[in-house]
Enzyme design. Structure first.
Site, PDB file in Angstrom:
ATOM      1  N   ARG B  18      25.514  13.242 -36.821  1.00  0.00           N
ATOM      2  CA  ARG B  18      25.429  12.527 -35.825  1.00  0.00           C
ATOM      3  C   ARG B  18      24.647  14.324 -35.463  1.00  0.00           C
ATOM      4  O   ARG B  18      23.205  14.357 -35.072  1.00  0.00           O
ATOM      5  CB  ARG B  18      25.919  12.082 -34.253  1.00  0.00           C
ATOM      6  CG  ARG B  18      26.340  11.517 -34.597  1.00  0.00           C
ATOM      7  CD  ARG B  18      27.197  10.738 -33.451  1.00  0.00           C
ATOM      8  NE  ARG B  18      28.699   9.676 -33.583  1.00  0.00           N
ATOM      9  CZ  ARG B  18      29.641   9.269 -31.948  1.00  0.00           C
ATOM     10  NH1 ARG B  18      29.004   9.796 -31.308  1.00  0.00           N
ATOM     11  NH2 ARG B  18      30.423   8.985 -32.591  1.00  0.00           N
ATOM     12  N   GLU B  66      17.493  -4.104 -30.237  1.00  0.00           N
ATOM     13  CA  GLU B  66      17.421  -3.467 -31.357  1.00  0.00           C
ATOM     14  C   GLU B  66      16.302  -4.024 -32.233  1.00  0.00           C
ATOM     15  O   GLU B  66      15.727  -3.535 -32.782  1.00  0.00           O
ATOM     16  CB  GLU B  66      18.743  -3.588 -32.215  1.00  0.00           C
ATOM     17  CG  GLU B  66      19.732  -2.424 -31.573  1.00  0.00           C
ATOM     18  CD  GLU B  66      20.293  -2.938 -30.494  1.00  0.00           C
ATOM     19  OE1 GLU B  66      20.559  -4.212 -30.009  1.00  0.00           O
ATOM     20  OE2 GLU B  66      21.495  -2.079 -29.895  1.00  0.00           O
TER      21      GLU B  66
END
Lengths: 278, 321
Positions: B18, B66
């Site tokens: 990340r 999404e």
């Protein structure tokens, strides 16, 4: 487009486009066509292509062109008819609709050579993509508008509301949606399938809403489009246009079964006769 | 070649993919003015705060939506913007699969969809947050390229490669805190070109994602037993590097595909599909998460449960030789 365009001249173009819809749909033979939703949207599409939108068939990728997205892609015949009449597509090409190897599929497939901006017809997605295109214009500081034709049945789709919320949040005042509220979807009347207050929903997600009571009246739809085009509300805009499914062909009007089906010779001849005598 | 931030590798290894993603997106923002980042309410999780602060006008959060994230991304890409859309691997390829098909795949747009925390990285969060089928979903979509980088520097280099790539990419990120450094120096990375990480004549380990470290450790265990193992870093699952596979088919005796994914539709499936066209190729066994939902547990527990450890991989190879 040409300043000499009048309401009467758009109405004449709309009449020709209706004939093209019947011709293309008949040429598709047993493969059938979505006649009802194409015919309900004719005045909306004609007003956009012949008056409201800045576009140039000789230069389909012109940066400053206004974009047209037919999110209700099953109604592609009204779009294709406009592309024929404005010179993007030839009449010979028009007759290949739904044919083997043709670029004129039953739902639009992106093809910038012929003025088809995106692939659409998986309901809701064209509208959401139009939101991205409107945002891109903002990023690039381009002044064009994005016009998006949406079905009333299509507003059942969740992504319509995901994209509508984001459109309001992003202040996409360059995005103008037109809901072709013809009251009929695939399996029945919209009030029986999913009876919702579209005006309240669009207002609730922060859009500027305008209702057109006679969406098949060219003067009315043109006035609404021009009003939204020039609006300074800072919000994205939606015109909810009350139209008649299958408008212009008596036996197709307000008919569930003529949402999509093949057109036989007898019905074709009657449709042509009605349109010629209108 | 552009200079890579070697000085960040230790920190990136410590913090996981990340952080590599978040920092690399900021660098891409500086190098590519047309590049933007899109997310669906994942800003702190995906380490996007730095990008948001550096480029507030090029950062878009569409909310927890999404499907719209992918279509919005497509709309930007249609108009020539270079979007990177970031979501959870467990959610993003599956929920908006249709948007990825009709918008990004069918229109063949230049956009990158990044799925973070792929595989079972989310351990204790449970099966709703495991991405065991994300590659399978995307592999079936024409035009999509799928990249699953194997170490921190490769994540960085793959993101840079994506910024200049033609067509849609799904970038699958694995490797949490303790992400092994497999490439301590700059190296040649090309999407679609596998890397022969270790030479060997008997077994061929073909791995992707952060499991490359376990694959190499397993090869070393087998080496002590006199078994020679080749290790291929097949970071690109689609298109497969078939030149490399042809070499493996002719030179090795056993293939072990290694992935933190279902055996159906992922790297193992892709290799098997290609291999099916040839007679006389080596036997293939699948080291994977299996065709099942998982028990609850942390990542290390789940890796061990599924044999995705150095000793597990070594044992699997030995059993099948």
């Amino acid at each position: 487009m040409d300043k000499k365009i009048t309401i009467e001249s758009i109405e004449r173009e709309a009449a020709v486009m209706r004939r093209h819809v019947i011709e293309m749909g008949y040429a598709a033979g047993g493969r059938g066509a979505h006649f009802g939703p194409a015919l309900s949207s004719i005045e909306i599409v004609a007003s956009l292509f012949f008056k409201v939108m800045n576009h140039n068939p000789l230069e389909p990728t012109m940066t400053e062109r206004d974009r047209f997205i037919q999110s209700k892609g099953h109604a592609c015949l009204s779009y294709y008819a406009a592309l024929v009449e404005t010179g993007y597509i030839t009449k010979d090409q028009m007759y290949t609709f739904k044919g083997d190897g043709s670029f004129l599929s039953g739902h639009p497939s992106r093809n910038m050579r012929y003025g088809i901006e995106i692939s659409s017809g998986s309901l809701g997605n064209g509208f959401a993509i139009a939101g991205g295109m409107a945002k891109a214009a903002k990023i690039k500081k381009e002044k064009h508008k994005v016009y998006c034709l949406v079905g009333d049945g299509e507003c059942n789709e969740g992504i319509i509301w995901e994209a509508a919320m984001n459109g309001a949040k992003s202040k996409l005042d360059n995005l103008i949606a037109i809901v072709d509220r013809n009251g009929v979807q695939l399996a029945g009347k919209t009030k029986d399938i999913m009876d919702v207050d579209l005006e309240a929903l669009w207002k609730a997600v922060g859009w500027e809403v305008l209702i057109v009571k006679e969406g098949n009246d060219t003067a009315s739809i043109l006035k609404a489009l021009e009003k939204m085009k020039n609006s300074q509300s800072g919000k994205p805009h939606v015109i909810i246009a009350n139209t008649t499914k299958g408008k212009g062909v008596s036996f197709m009007e307000d008919s569930i079964s003529w949402h999509a089906r093949p057109l036989n010779k007898e019905d074709y001849e009657q449709a042509v006769s009605e349109l010629e005598n209108a | 070649m552009r200079k890579v931030p070697i000085e960040r590798l230790q920190e990136w290894s410590k913090l996981g993919h990340r952080t590599v993603l978040g920092e690399t997106l900021v660098m891409l923002g500086a190098d590519y003015p047309e590049m933007v980042t899109v997310t669906a309410d994942l800003t702190p999780t995906a380490r996007l705060t730095g990008f948001k602060e550096a480029y507030p006008d090029r950062f878009y959060d569409v909310g927890i939506a999404e499907q719209n994230m992918i279509d919005f991304t497509a709309g930007l890409a249609v108009e020539g913007i270079r979007p990177f859309a970031v979501g959870l691997a467990a959610i993003v390829p599956m929920r908006p699969a249709e948007q990825m098909r009709v918008a990004l795949g069918y229109m063949n747009l230049n956009a990158t969809v990044v799925g973070i925390e792929a595989g079972v990285r989310f351990g204790p969060l449970g099966n709703t947050h495991y991405a065991m089928d994300d590659i399978a979903v995307v592999r079936a979509i024409p035009n999509f390229t799928i990249v699953s980088p194997s170490d921190p520097l490769q994540v960085h280099k793959a993101l840079y490669a994506a910024a200049e790539y033609d067509g849609p990419i799904y970038m699958r990120l694995t490797g949490g805190p303790g992400f092994p450094i497999m490439y301590p120096e700059d190296f040649d990375f090309q999407i679609g070109k596998a890397i022969e990480y270790r030479k060997g004549s008997e077994v061929a380990f073909i791995s992707n994602g952060a499991l490359l470290g376990e694959a190499v450790a397993a090869a070393e265990i087998l080496q002590t037993k006199g078994i020679s193992v080749r290790v291929i870093d097949m970071h690109t699952v689609k298109p497969l590097d078939t030149v490399m596979l042809d070499k493996v088919f002719s030179e090795n005796k056993l293939i072990v595909t290694i992935e933190e994914h279902s055996p159906i539709g992922g790297l193992g499936g892709a290799v098997a599909e290609y291999k099916a066209g040839f007679s006389g190729t080596p036997k293939q066994v699948f080291a994977s998460l299996g065709d099942k939902f998982q028990k609850l547990g942390d990542h290390a527990f789940l890796m061990k449960e599924n044999g995705l450890t150095a000793s597990g991989l070594a044992a699997l190879a030995e059993e099948n030789l």
